[in-house]
Design a protein around this motif. Structure first.
Motif, PDB file in Angstrom:
ATOM      1  N   PRO A  26      43.714  43.342  34.886  1.00 56.68           N
ATOM      2  CA  PRO A  26      43.594  44.075  33.602  1.00 56.68           C
ATOM      3  C   PRO A  26      45.197  44.506  33.821  1.00 56.68           C
ATOM      4  N   PRO A  27      46.122  44.665  32.521  1.00 54.77           N
ATOM      5  CA  PRO A  27      47.279  45.208  32.956  1.00 54.77           C
ATOM      6  C   PRO A  27      47.465  46.812  33.389  1.00 54.77           C
ATOM      7  N   GLU A  28      46.406  47.738  32.665  1.00 51.00           N
ATOM      8  CA  GLU A  28      46.549  49.109  33.328  1.00 51.00           C
ATOM      9  C   GLU A  28      46.668  48.680  35.398  1.00 51.00           C
ATOM     10  N   ILE A  29      46.780  47.764  35.563  1.00 52.44           N
ATOM     11  CA  ILE A  29      46.807  47.996  37.125  1.00 52.44           C
ATOM     12  C   ILE A  29      48.097  47.770  37.546  1.00 52.44           C
ATOM     13  N   SER A  30      48.945  48.227  38.013  1.00 52.69           N
ATOM     14  CA  SER A  30      49.894  48.104  37.943  1.00 52.69           C
ATOM     15  C   SER A  30      50.547  47.514  39.526  1.00 52.69           C
ATOM     16  N   LYS A  31      51.630  46.903  39.491  1.00 51.85           N
ATOM     17  CA  LYS A  31      51.882  45.535  40.737  1.00 51.85           C
ATOM     18  C   LYS A  31      52.134  46.430  42.298  1.00 51.85           C
ATOM     19  N   GLY A  32      51.151  46.714  43.015  1.00 48.81           N
ATOM     20  CA  GLY A  32      51.281  46.843  44.247  1.00 48.81           C
ATOM     21  C   GLY A  32      50.472  47.955  44.307  1.00 48.81           C
ATOM     22  N   GLU A  33      49.877  48.449  43.456  1.00 47.73           N
ATOM     23  CA  GLU A  33      48.405  49.267  43.697  1.00 47.73           C
ATOM     24  C   GLU A  33      47.303  48.224  44.644  1.00 47.73           C
ATOM     25  N   THR A  34      46.926  49.073  44.944  1.00 49.59           N
ATOM     26  CA  THR A  34      45.779  48.856  45.799  1.00 49.59           C
ATOM     27  C   THR A  34      44.797  48.945  45.452  1.00 49.59           C
ATOM     28  N   VAL A  35      43.338  48.102  45.063  1.00 46.87           N
ATOM     29  CA  VAL A  35      42.066  47.944  44.546  1.00 46.87           C
ATOM     30  C   VAL A  35      40.855  47.544  45.129  1.00 46.87           C
ATOM     31  N   ILE A  36      39.731  47.726  44.991  1.00 49.58           N
ATOM     32  CA  ILE A  36      38.682  47.551  45.542  1.00 49.58           C
ATOM     33  C   ILE A  36      37.765  46.779  44.435  1.00 49.58           C
ATOM     34  N   VAL A  37      37.568  45.498  45.876  1.00 49.93           N
ATOM     35  CA  VAL A  37      36.229  43.808  44.550  1.00 49.93           C
ATOM     36  C   VAL A  37      35.191  44.487  45.107  1.00 49.93           C
ATOM     37  N   THR A  38      34.056  44.517  44.445  1.00 52.12           N
ATOM     38  CA  THR A  38      32.803  43.761  44.394  1.00 52.12           C
ATOM     39  C   THR A  38      31.984  43.152  44.090  1.00 52.12           C
ATOM     40  N   PHE A  39      30.738  43.135  43.998  1.00 50.73           N
ATOM     41  CA  PHE A  39      30.099  41.921  43.162  1.00 50.73           C
ATOM     42  C   PHE A  39      28.870  42.754  42.552  1.00 50.73           C
ATOM     43  N   ASN A  40      28.031  42.316  41.938  1.00 50.04           N
ATOM     44  CA  ASN A  40      26.955  43.221  41.512  1.00 50.04           C
ATOM     45  C   ASN A  40      25.818  42.409  40.715  1.00 50.04           C
ATOM     46  N   VAL A  41      24.929  41.546  41.237  1.00 51.57           N
ATOM     47  CA  VAL A  41      24.033  40.630  41.257  1.00 51.57           C
ATOM     48  C   VAL A  41      22.826  41.142  40.150  1.00 51.57           C
ATOM     49  N   HIS A  88      23.016  36.139  37.219  1.00 50.16           N
ATOM     50  CA  HIS A  88      24.594  35.963  36.980  1.00 50.16           C
ATOM     51  C   HIS A  88      25.168  37.051  38.100  1.00 50.16           C
ATOM     52  N   VAL A  89      26.276  36.842  38.552  1.00 51.44           N
ATOM     53  CA  VAL A  89      27.174  37.912  39.132  1.00 51.44           C
ATOM     54  C   VAL A  89      28.088  38.447  37.915  1.00 51.44           C
ATOM     55  N   ASP A  90      28.349  39.805  38.620  1.00 50.19           N
ATOM     56  CA  ASP A  90      29.685  39.994  38.413  1.00 50.19           C
ATOM     57  C   ASP A  90      30.998  40.853  39.346  1.00 50.19           C
ATOM     58  N   PHE A  91      31.250  39.935  39.127  1.00 48.35           N
ATOM     59  CA  PHE A  91      32.997  40.911  39.853  1.00 48.35           C
ATOM     60  C   PHE A  91      33.746  41.362  38.881  1.00 48.35           C
ATOM     61  N   THR A  92      34.069  43.214  40.205  1.00 54.85           N
ATOM     62  CA  THR A  92      33.974  44.327  39.890  1.00 54.85           C
ATOM     63  C   THR A  92      35.658  44.231  40.981  1.00 54.85           C
ATOM     64  N   LEU A  93      36.404  45.105  39.666  1.00 51.47           N
ATOM     65  CA  LEU A  93      37.542  45.863  39.938  1.00 51.47           C
ATOM     66  C   LEU A  93      37.840  47.297  39.601  1.00 51.47           C
ATOM     67  N   LEU A  94      38.252  48.101  41.292  1.00 47.35           N
ATOM     68  CA  LEU A  94      38.385  49.266  40.718  1.00 47.35           C
ATOM     69  C   LEU A  94      39.040  49.483  41.458  1.00 47.35           C
ATOM     70  N   VAL A  95      39.909  50.941  40.850  1.00 47.12           N
ATOM     71  CA  VAL A  95      41.445  51.094  41.878  1.00 47.12           C
ATOM     72  C   VAL A  95      41.037  52.927  41.741  1.00 47.12           C
ATOM     73  N   LYS A  96      41.646  53.327  42.569  1.00 47.16           N
ATOM     74  CA  LYS A  96      41.523  54.724  42.933  1.00 47.16           C
ATOM     75  C   LYS A  96      41.513  55.552  42.325  1.00 47.16           C
ATOM     76  N   GLY A  97      40.715  56.464  41.547  1.00 47.70           N
ATOM     77  CA  GLY A  97      40.525  57.640  40.550  1.00 47.70           C
ATOM     78  C   GLY A  97      40.408  56.228  39.087  1.00 47.70           C
ATOM     79  N   GLY A  98      40.017  55.588  38.970  1.00 48.38           N
ATOM     80  CA  GLY A  98      39.826  54.747  38.450  1.00 48.38           C
ATOM     81  C   GLY A  98      38.686  54.180  37.600  1.00 48.38           C
ATOM     82  N   ALA A  99      38.347  53.541  36.682  1.00 46.97           N
ATOM     83  CA  ALA A  99      36.825  53.424  36.048  1.00 46.97           C
ATOM     84  C   ALA A  99      37.009  52.073  37.253  1.00 46.97           C
ATOM     85  N   CYS A 100      35.234  51.857  37.292  1.00 49.33           N
ATOM     86  CA  CYS A 100      35.615  50.656  36.676  1.00 49.33           C
ATOM     87  C   CYS A 100      34.930  49.148  36.456  1.00 49.33           C
TER      88      CYS A 100
END
Length: 97
Positions: A61-76, A25-37
């Motif tokens: 996720p609801p804790e990611i606010s409108k206008g925020e930048t996020v980092i997307v990765t995928f883990n195999v 499987h592949v997990d797709f992740t989101l990371l907000v600057k200064g936050g947890a992946c």
């Protein structure tokens, strides 16, 4: 890129070398600057006769606010439990709507 509150993820993943274990499987992740992946969604392996594209839709996720930048990765993860995190680096989503 700008996205709404649901993101469609897709990536091709395959064993690196002949004889390596198949991808489970592949997990797709989101990371907000200064936050947890966090895992946004998990894509199971496609049927063996298909292109090795893993895809799923994941809510922002609801804790990611409108206008925020996020980092997307995928883990195999392969069928033997081996992991390869962000094998193709990161992608940036510059604005969540």
């Amino acid at each position: 890129a700008s996205v709404g509150r649901t993101i469609h993820f897709a990536a091709q993943a395959y064993p690196t070398n002949p004889g390596d274990p198949q991808i489970d499987h592949v997990d797709f992740t989101l990371l907000v600057k200064g936050g947890a992946c966090r895992v946004a969604c998990r894509a199971p392996a496609p049927p063996p006769d298909k292109v090795p594209e893993f895809s799923c839709d994941g809510p922002v996720p609801p804790e990611i606010s409108k206008g925020e930048t996020v980092i997307v990765t995928f883990n195999v993860k392969d069928v033997n439990g081996n992991r390869n995190n962000a094998p193709h680096g990161e992608r940036t989503v510059t604005e969540i709507e």
